[in-house]
Design an enzyme around this catalytic site. Sequence first.
Site, PDB file in Angstrom:
ATOM      1  N   GLU A  91       2.802  -1.275  14.506  1.00  0.00           N
ATOM      2  CA  GLU A  91       1.358  -1.168  14.667  1.00  0.00           C
ATOM      3  C   GLU A  91       0.630  -2.107  13.716  1.00  0.00           C
ATOM      4  O   GLU A  91       1.136  -2.426  12.643  1.00  0.00           O
ATOM      5  CB  GLU A  91       0.917   0.279  14.390  1.00  0.00           C
ATOM      6  CG  GLU A  91       1.445   1.225  15.457  1.00  0.00           C
ATOM      7  CD  GLU A  91       1.173   2.693  15.176  1.00  0.00           C
ATOM      8  OE1 GLU A  91       0.955   3.432  16.122  1.00  0.00           O
ATOM      9  OE2 GLU A  91       1.187   3.098  14.006  1.00  0.00           O
ATOM     10  N   CYS A 104      -5.037  -5.467   9.093  1.00  0.00           N
ATOM     11  CA  CYS A 104      -4.015  -4.763   8.326  1.00  0.00           C
ATOM     12  C   CYS A 104      -2.693  -4.917   9.073  1.00  0.00           C
ATOM     13  O   CYS A 104      -2.567  -4.452  10.211  1.00  0.00           O
ATOM     14  CB  CYS A 104      -4.427  -3.295   8.204  1.00  0.00           C
ATOM     15  SG  CYS A 104      -3.219  -2.288   7.365  1.00  0.00           S
ATOM     16  N   CYS A 111       9.823   2.350   6.886  1.00  0.00           N
ATOM     17  CA  CYS A 111       9.893   2.070   5.453  1.00  0.00           C
ATOM     18  C   CYS A 111      10.926   3.004   4.837  1.00  0.00           C
ATOM     19  O   CYS A 111      11.001   4.176   5.188  1.00  0.00           O
ATOM     20  CB  CYS A 111       8.533   2.293   4.806  1.00  0.00           C
ATOM     21  SG  CYS A 111       8.527   1.921   3.032  1.00  0.00           S
ATOM     22  N   CYS A 115       7.582   7.804   0.653  1.00  0.00           N
ATOM     23  CA  CYS A 115       6.503   8.469  -0.087  1.00  0.00           C
ATOM     24  C   CYS A 115       6.082   9.685   0.736  1.00  0.00           C
ATOM     25  O   CYS A 115       5.944   9.589   1.960  1.00  0.00           O
ATOM     26  CB  CYS A 115       5.313   7.527  -0.274  1.00  0.00           C
ATOM     27  SG  CYS A 115       5.748   6.012  -1.138  1.00  0.00           S
ATOM     28  N   CYS A 118       3.041   9.760   3.300  1.00  0.00           N
ATOM     29  CA  CYS A 118       2.877   8.623   4.205  1.00  0.00           C
ATOM     30  C   CYS A 118       3.643   8.802   5.520  1.00  0.00           C
ATOM     31  O   CYS A 118       4.843   9.098   5.501  1.00  0.00           O
ATOM     32  CB  CYS A 118       3.345   7.357   3.499  1.00  0.00           C
ATOM     33  SG  CYS A 118       3.365   5.903   4.560  1.00  0.00           S
ATOM     34  N   CYS A 331      -4.895   4.326   6.477  1.00  0.00           N
ATOM     35  CA  CYS A 331      -3.737   4.090   5.608  1.00  0.00           C
ATOM     36  C   CYS A 331      -2.739   5.230   5.715  1.00  0.00           C
ATOM     37  O   CYS A 331      -3.100   6.390   5.641  1.00  0.00           O
ATOM     38  CB  CYS A 331      -4.148   4.065   4.148  1.00  0.00           C
ATOM     39  SG  CYS A 331      -5.396   2.913   3.795  1.00  0.00           S
TER      40      CYS A 331
HETATM   41  N1  SAH Z   1       4.315  -0.066   1.163  1.00  0.00           N
HETATM   42  C1  SAH Z   1       3.158  -0.656   0.598  1.00  0.00           C
HETATM   43  C2  SAH Z   1       2.125  -1.109   1.620  1.00  0.00           C
HETATM   44  C3  SAH Z   1       1.890  -0.210   2.804  1.00  0.00           C
HETATM   45  S1  SAH Z   1       1.184   1.365   2.423  1.00  0.00           S
HETATM   46  C4  SAH Z   1       2.529   0.280  -0.418  1.00  0.00           C
HETATM   47  O1  SAH Z   1       2.929   1.434  -0.498  1.00  0.00           O
HETATM   48  O2  SAH Z   1       1.657  -0.176  -1.146  1.00  0.00           O
HETATM   49  C5  SAH Z   1      -0.519   0.913   2.155  1.00  0.00           C
HETATM   50  C6  SAH Z   1      -1.331   1.912   1.356  1.00  0.00           C
HETATM   51  O3  SAH Z   1      -1.519   3.137   2.077  1.00  0.00           O
HETATM   52  C7  SAH Z   1      -0.693   2.290   0.039  1.00  0.00           C
HETATM   53  O4  SAH Z   1      -1.619   2.129  -1.009  1.00  0.00           O
HETATM   54  C8  SAH Z   1      -0.361   3.770   0.217  1.00  0.00           C
HETATM   55  O5  SAH Z   1      -0.383   4.443  -1.022  1.00  0.00           O
HETATM   56  C9  SAH Z   1      -1.461   4.214   1.165  1.00  0.00           C
HETATM   57  N2  SAH Z   1      -1.162   5.456   1.868  1.00  0.00           N
HETATM   58  C10 SAH Z   1       0.022   5.896   2.308  1.00  0.00           C
HETATM   59  N3  SAH Z   1      -0.097   7.088   2.908  1.00  0.00           N
HETATM   60  C11 SAH Z   1      -1.410   7.416   2.851  1.00  0.00           C
HETATM   61  C12 SAH Z   1      -2.171   8.536   3.320  1.00  0.00           C
HETATM   62  N4  SAH Z   1      -1.620   9.546   3.978  1.00  0.00           N
HETATM   63  N5  SAH Z   1      -3.495   8.529   3.075  1.00  0.00           N
HETATM   64  C13 SAH Z   1      -4.100   7.483   2.440  1.00  0.00           C
HETATM   65  N6  SAH Z   1      -3.429   6.419   1.999  1.00  0.00           N
HETATM   66  C14 SAH Z   1      -2.100   6.381   2.196  1.00  0.00           C
HETATM   67 FE1  SF4 Z   2       6.498   2.875   2.393  1.00  0.00          FE
HETATM   68 FE2  SF4 Z   2       4.413   4.385   3.046  1.00  0.00          FE
HETATM   69 FE3  SF4 Z   2       5.410   4.476   0.587  1.00  0.00          FE
HETATM   70 FE4  SF4 Z   2       4.077   2.269   1.395  1.00  0.00          FE
HETATM   71  S1  SF4 Z   2       3.238   4.327   1.142  1.00  0.00           S
HETATM   72  S2  SF4 Z   2       6.046   2.377   0.258  1.00  0.00           S
HETATM   73  S3  SF4 Z   2       4.699   2.238   3.562  1.00  0.00           S
HETATM   74  S4  SF4 Z   2       6.484   5.111   2.455  1.00  0.00           S
END
Ligand code: SAH
Ligand code: SF4
Length: 355
Positions: A91, A104, A111, A115, A118, A331
């Site tokens: 996406e 974006c 990934c 996290c 996410c 995000c």
């Molecule tokens: N993997 C990289 C880039 C992709 S994630 C990273 O983690 O930075 C991009 C951003 O989305 C990151 O700052 C992450 O902390 C944020 N993010 C992930 N899950 C989210 C959520 N449920 N709500 C808001 N931001 C989120």
């Molecule tokens: Fe991966 Fe999501 Fe963590 Fe970014 S926030 S490192 S995309 S698991």
Amino acid sequence: MKNILDLKIDELQDYFARLGEPAFRVKQVYQGLYQKGYERFDEFTTLSRSLRQRLAEDFVLRSFKELDRITSPLDGTTKLLWQLSDGMKIESVIIYEKKRVTFCISSQIGCALDCKFCATGKMGWLRDLTVGEIVEQVLQMKKLAERPPTNIVFMGMGEPMLNYDNVMRAAEILADEGGLNFSRKKITISTSGIIPGIKRMADEGRPFRLAISLNAADQQKRLQTMPIAKKYPLEQLLKAAQYYYQKTRKRITFEYVLIAGFNDSIEDAKKLVKISRQVPCKINVIPVNSIDDHFPAPSQESLERFEEAIQESVYAVTVRNRKGWDIQAACGMLYAANEKQKIKPEKLSLTDQAH
Ligand code: SAH
Ligand code: SF4
């Protein structure tokens, strides 16, 4: 077959030299690819028919199929679902905010870093995107967007630093003066805190912006939601951030996903302020887009309280609106259903060749 979007301008130059074509050809082709956005080789009408044919035999120019497009009726945010040549899905998102148009883009399919807040993390890692696949997202979106992009952020699916070579090469291709000519300062690489990637970006003097997803201001808390914090602890991460600043003199952006009852107290805010004194930075507070009950979004009140607590002492604080939350395009909400078991081994090997 090779994807022409994998090639830097000097590599395309070599290709034309081998065919005995004059040097100006490469300029015409690069402009056709990146400024005019041609999608088929027969659109390159300044080239001879036989050369167009040769290009079509040697290269792929588009590899995506658009499976779905959803536009938010609230703010115009548009989420695009693409199917790649091996059947995998990714996406990308277009975000409109006043004069800004942010593309974006994804760097990997899924990934590995898991996290907890996410959605992409829930997919696991399926594979890295190729250079051409990273670049194609931008070209495809440019055709669809109401206005050209003002910013490109690697904040879609995946961890850019774990696909470092392809991400940097794609960013360089997008910035090439002979092509799209996109400002390097307007390209942001966002990382969850992969220290070797941060150091490498500094050592190589990469001209792009760096964002680090801090998401908690102490090691214990960070560990609870970001397993990668075990391998790269906060203290070392902050040292790497300092190193980056010393080498590049460029301010880092710390992203801080605010989760109610987890990292939104005044105590947390104070710790964040302390970090901002160690590393010259901007702070981007992102109210969590809740993917389940474990990570509730903060109330407007606690968001404001948190913002107030850091604003006085930090150089710049932004609170990112929940653009696209109604269409799951915000995000951390990107999740393309990819079923591992459905990919046939022979298709996977095709992908390997593309690398
Ligand atoms: N993997 C990289 C880039 C992709 S994630 C990273 O983690 O930075 C991009 C951003 O989305 C990151 O700052 C992450 O902390 C944020 N993010 C992930 N899950 C989210 C959520 N449920 N709500 C808001 N931001 C989120
Ligand atoms: Fe991966 Fe999501 Fe963590 Fe970014 S926030 S490192 S995309 S698991």
